[in-house]
Design a protein around this motif. Sequence first.
Motif, PDB file in Angstrom:
ATOM      1  N   GLU A   1       0.809  -1.213   0.000  1.00 25.35           N
ATOM      2  CA  GLU A   1       0.000   0.000   0.000  1.00 25.35           C
ATOM      3  C   GLU A   1       0.839   1.259   0.000  1.00 25.35           C
ATOM      4  O   GLU A   1       0.380   2.311  -0.414  1.00 25.35           O
ATOM      5  N   SER A   2       2.076   1.163   0.493  1.00 24.58           N
ATOM      6  CA  SER A   2       2.811   2.397   0.742  1.00 24.58           C
ATOM      7  C   SER A   2       3.674   2.839  -0.429  1.00 24.58           C
ATOM      8  O   SER A   2       4.312   3.867  -0.352  1.00 24.58           O
ATOM      9  N   GLY A   3       3.681   2.069  -1.523  1.00 17.68           N
ATOM     10  CA  GLY A   3       4.444   2.506  -2.673  1.00 17.68           C
ATOM     11  C   GLY A   3       4.015   3.876  -3.150  1.00 17.68           C
ATOM     12  O   GLY A   3       4.832   4.726  -3.478  1.00 17.68           O
ATOM     13  N   LYS A   4       2.689   4.120  -3.149  1.00 15.73           N
ATOM     14  CA  LYS A   4       2.166   5.400  -3.601  1.00 15.73           C
ATOM     15  C   LYS A   4       2.436   6.505  -2.599  1.00 15.73           C
ATOM     16  O   LYS A   4       2.214   7.664  -2.872  1.00 15.73           O
ATOM     17  N   ARG A   5       2.903   6.133  -1.402  1.00 15.70           N
ATOM     18  CA  ARG A   5       3.144   7.141  -0.369  1.00 15.70           C
ATOM     19  C   ARG A   5       4.614   7.537  -0.295  1.00 15.70           C
ATOM     20  O   ARG A   5       5.051   8.157   0.646  1.00 15.70           O
ATOM     21  N   HIS A   6       5.361   7.141  -1.306  1.00 16.18           N
ATOM     22  CA  HIS A   6       6.784   7.479  -1.316  1.00 16.18           C
ATOM     23  C   HIS A   6       6.943   8.989  -1.187  1.00 16.18           C
ATOM     24  O   HIS A   6       6.314   9.749  -1.905  1.00 16.18           O
ATOM     25  N   GLY A   7       7.796   9.415  -0.258  1.00 12.07           N
ATOM     26  CA  GLY A   7       8.028  10.838  -0.088  1.00 12.07           C
ATOM     27  C   GLY A   7       7.048  11.527   0.840  1.00 12.07           C
ATOM     28  O   GLY A   7       7.125  12.738   1.016  1.00 12.07           O
ATOM     29  N   ARG A   8       6.112  10.775   1.435  1.00  3.44           N
ATOM     30  CA  ARG A   8       5.148  11.380   2.352  1.00  3.44           C
ATOM     31  C   ARG A   8       5.804  11.717   3.685  1.00  3.44           C
ATOM     32  O   ARG A   8       6.706  11.021   4.142  1.00  3.44           O
ATOM     33  N   VAL A   9       5.320  12.786   4.299  1.00  6.08           N
ATOM     34  CA  VAL A   9       5.890  13.281   5.548  1.00  6.08           C
ATOM     35  C   VAL A   9       4.804  13.363   6.618  1.00  6.08           C
ATOM     36  O   VAL A   9       3.689  13.834   6.359  1.00  6.08           O
ATOM     37  N   LEU A  10       5.140  12.910   7.809  1.00  2.00           N
ATOM     38  CA  LEU A  10       4.301  13.120   8.987  1.00  2.00           C
ATOM     39  C   LEU A  10       5.077  14.026   9.933  1.00  2.00           C
ATOM     40  O   LEU A  10       6.255  13.765  10.216  1.00  2.00           O
TER      41      LEU A  10
ATOM     42  N   PRO B   1       2.708  15.132   1.108  1.00  4.19           N
ATOM     43  CA  PRO B   1       3.943  14.857   0.367  1.00  4.19           C
ATOM     44  C   PRO B   1       5.027  15.873   0.703  1.00  4.19           C
ATOM     45  O   PRO B   1       4.754  17.055   0.906  1.00  4.19           O
ATOM     46  N   GLY B   2       6.271  15.365   0.763  1.00  6.49           N
ATOM     47  CA  GLY B   2       7.398  16.245   1.019  1.00  6.49           C
ATOM     48  C   GLY B   2       7.707  17.079  -0.207  1.00  6.49           C
ATOM     49  O   GLY B   2       7.418  16.688  -1.345  1.00  6.49           O
ATOM     50  N   ASP B   3       8.285  18.229   0.021  1.00  7.14           N
ATOM     51  CA  ASP B   3       8.644  19.132  -1.053  1.00  7.14           C
ATOM     52  C   ASP B   3      10.161  19.257  -1.087  1.00  7.14           C
ATOM     53  O   ASP B   3      10.752  19.975  -0.287  1.00  7.14           O
ATOM     54  N   GLY B   4      10.788  18.515  -1.959  1.00  8.21           N
ATOM     55  CA  GLY B   4      12.232  18.567  -2.046  1.00  8.21           C
ATOM     56  C   GLY B   4      12.891  17.540  -1.185  1.00  8.21           C
ATOM     57  O   GLY B   4      12.291  16.682  -0.626  1.00  8.21           O
TER      58      GLY B   4
END
Length: 276
Positions: free
Chosen positions: A29-38, A273-276
């Motif tokens: 499930e988390s492939g699409k969440r690559h680069g996500r930030v909490l 999503p992270g920016d940079g």
Amino acid sequence: MSAAGEGHTPEGHGHHHGHTHHHGHDRSESGKRHGRVLTIRANSGLSGDILLAGLLRMTDTGEAETDRLLSAILPELSGTVRLAKRQVNHIGGWHAEVALPHQHEHRTLADITTLIAVSGMDDAAKRLATAAFTLLATAEAAVHGKKTEDVHFHEVGALDSILDICLSCELFTRLAPARFVVSPLPLADGGVACAHGIIPVPAPAVLELLEGIPVRPFPDEGETITPTAVALLRSLGATFGPWPAMRVERQALVYGSRVFVNAPNGAIFAWGPGDG
């Protein structure tokens, strides 16, 4: 330095528990969440129930799914947690309302790790929860001059900590963020009542777990950070610093049980999503 801090500096987090960044992205499930930030911005502190409420909001987990996850941890936990809207100083936020059955068992680390192992939790969540309880037991052992296996959890081993830690780890596993960034933790002076009487804050177990973590002063007195919260931050691989560059897709202001009169209340959670 106690064993509680070994291998868990903010820079070298998580590698003992199979929770490096690339492992987090192997889950389907988390492939699409690559680069996500909490990120969590701890204005007035962090506790297990604040972390739990924030993660319930970030995952948008409803009551039925919450109950299913709780039943998988321990059947008697079903129906014990409700996410509710709450106002503090006329500012609306969220709060985890917890109503637990009375249980006065004193559990050892072995008892708790067995409970986690036989539960219906996700395997990754089991590893994280076991790591958090191991950190707590190690810190308590250092404080009391005991062996880790001889520590009996009282406040920490109560059902509420099993609930907070296990459900938080389950929800965090679902998010699987690429980065987990927390603000420096606010600390106050004063004291807190516990099984050992009135003790200074930060509580001794918190002090053990704080090694290597940035902190800042908080303009009030009393407990702002609980041992459960610090153990969770460490086991979940938190890094510490300012707001990360990100696009906020989901956010929540979360309140704990305590209200501080002269300071901002609660903690801010943001996900995107992270920016940079």
